[in-house]
Write an enzyme that holds these catalytic residues in place. Sequence first.
Site, PDB file in Angstrom:
ATOM      1  N   HIS A   1      77.771  55.377  55.913  1.00  0.00           N
ATOM      2  CA  HIS A   1      76.928  54.781  56.836  1.00  0.00           C
ATOM      3  C   HIS A   1      76.754  55.759  58.177  1.00  0.00           C
ATOM      4  CE1 HIS A   1      76.501  50.673  56.210  1.00  0.00           C
ATOM      5  NE2 HIS A   1      77.676  50.569  55.609  1.00  0.00           N
TER       6      HIS A   1
ATOM      7  N   LYS B   1      78.363  39.475  48.348  1.00  0.00           N
ATOM      8  CA  LYS B   1      77.345  39.814  49.429  1.00  0.00           C
ATOM      9  C   LYS B   1      76.768  41.040  49.115  1.00  0.00           C
ATOM     10  CE  LYS B   1      76.194  41.227  53.741  1.00  0.00           C
ATOM     11  NZ  LYS B   1      75.958  42.523  54.154  1.00  0.00           N
TER      12      LYS B   1
ATOM     13  N   GLU C   1      69.600  46.200  57.086  1.00  0.00           N
ATOM     14  CA  GLU C   1      70.821  47.003  57.139  1.00  0.00           C
ATOM     15  C   GLU C   1      70.647  48.356  56.629  1.00  0.00           C
ATOM     16  OE1 GLU C   1      74.224  44.617  55.399  1.00  0.00           O
ATOM     17  OE2 GLU C   1      75.387  46.277  54.850  1.00  0.00           O
TER      18      GLU C   1
ATOM     19  N   ASP D   1      61.631  32.460  47.918  1.00  0.00           N
ATOM     20  CA  ASP D   1      62.523  31.661  48.645  1.00  0.00           C
ATOM     21  C   ASP D   1      63.823  32.353  48.348  1.00  0.00           C
ATOM     22  OD1 ASP D   1      64.146  29.674  49.313  1.00  0.00           O
ATOM     23  OD2 ASP D   1      63.040  28.195  48.574  1.00  0.00           O
TER      24      ASP D   1
HETATM   25  C1  MEV Z   1      78.252  45.462  53.295  1.00  0.00           C
HETATM   26  O1  MEV Z   1      76.997  45.121  53.724  1.00  0.00           O
HETATM   27  C2  MEV Z   1      78.401  45.292  51.581  1.00  0.00           C
HETATM   28  C3  MEV Z   1      79.833  45.582  51.020  1.00  0.00           C
HETATM   29  O2  MEV Z   1      81.164  44.959  51.960  1.00  0.00           O
HETATM   30  C4  MEV Z   1      80.035  44.913  49.686  1.00  0.00           C
HETATM   31  C5  MEV Z   1      81.371  45.247  49.282  1.00  0.00           C
HETATM   32  O3  MEV Z   1      82.280  45.214  49.755  1.00  0.00           O
HETATM   33  O4  MEV Z   1      81.286  45.171  47.750  1.00  0.00           O
HETATM   34  C6  MEV Z   1      80.228  47.044  51.167  1.00  0.00           C
END
Ligand code: MEV
Length: 429
Positions: free
Chosen positions: A383, A269, A82, A285
Amino acid sequence: MKSSRIPGFYNMSVEQRRELLKKELGFSSEELSDLYINEPLSIDTADKMIENVIGTFQLPLGLGLNFLINGKEYVIPMAIEEASVVASASHIAKIVRSSGGFRTEATERVMIGQIQVVGCPDFQTAKRAVLNEKEALINAANAAYPSIVNRGGGAQDMEVRILNEESDSKYGQMLVLHIYVDTCDAMGANIINTMVESIAPIVEELTKGKVYLRILSNYADKCLARARCVIPPGMLATGDYSGEHVRDGVIHAYEFAASDPYRAVTHNKGIMNGIDPVVIATGNDWRAVEAGAHAYASRHGSYGSMTTWSKDNDGNLVGEIELPMSIGTVGGATRVHPMAKLSLSMMNIESAKELAQVIVAVGLAQNLGALKALATDGIQKGHMALHSRSVAIAAGASGEMIDIIAEKLIELKQIRVGKAKELVEQYKK
Ligand code: MEV
């Protein structure tokens, strides 16, 4: 390592970056040789690692820069597909180093093995019988894996629980034995599984029940790593946004995640965006780390944030993270995969405890990177800027040309290599 602060690293070609690693950071050509090989993980080695091998699978390996953790400099290899993640971690690490760096700590590396016993004639009697033989069971577990005892670790303690004792329970009653094992620098799955399998027959005899599962628990809540950072608001100011705005936005974002699982999953995430790439790059792992981290985020009864963000009395932003970290620096792929070996040596990691602390510091940085962007411009702007830079580089732009072409691509709303090539040609004329 002199300093993990390497201005302009992102503007260099891959070749220049490798040369810099050699010259500035003291890596020898030999140490870096695997970076130059098309297939660092050979088919032969891969074929010995898993079954039905037909090839290998590669990911970009980037370097997280600027990390200062407990006063030590780290360049951090991150394997991830990513865009923006490595840049964002490095950006936050740069801010944090200016305010003293990350402070981290870790508990002892105690992992848990479980033995499930069902059908005991009397569960309380069975529990007492097991606890009466605690010492003997611990000794038997250690006898099954003497090398970990020689390394200073091994089985240390034991607990017994009875599950589903309530008469209206949906599930059958069972006795669960936990054995606590210091796995030193190993992740410990093999050590623990060997131990629990070997003592299961004794447990069966003592309890008069039937043993089914004998396996490590990935809920490694006795093997924790913590990181903390304190940032004066002035260092968070960006564009038209004041540092106070960013600080408060980050705290509101945390409170959102802490009170809503829909947000917490995305928030976490973003944390795993930082954690997984280091876990993967070091041959660990990542499914075990993921499973443990998400379960830990639910430990208070509902799924919440893996980090906390608050304001101290001086108005500084304070970030904290605490997670189970079942990783190792010996055993498994860490010593088999050439890139994992290289990653560990690049970080100059001396123990699994140290690696665990580095990993959570990257997770905390990644979280702040995401929240800072979300509380200000949103993530798309960054991005797009990064994407247009890599498109410009792919089209042959170098040096100061990169930013000029990248900005033009954004302005034209045509972030394509074809368009970038045209612009590079025009620029050269
Ligand atoms: C994208 O890979 C991760 C985000 O969505 C994390 C977040 O929203 O805190 C930008």
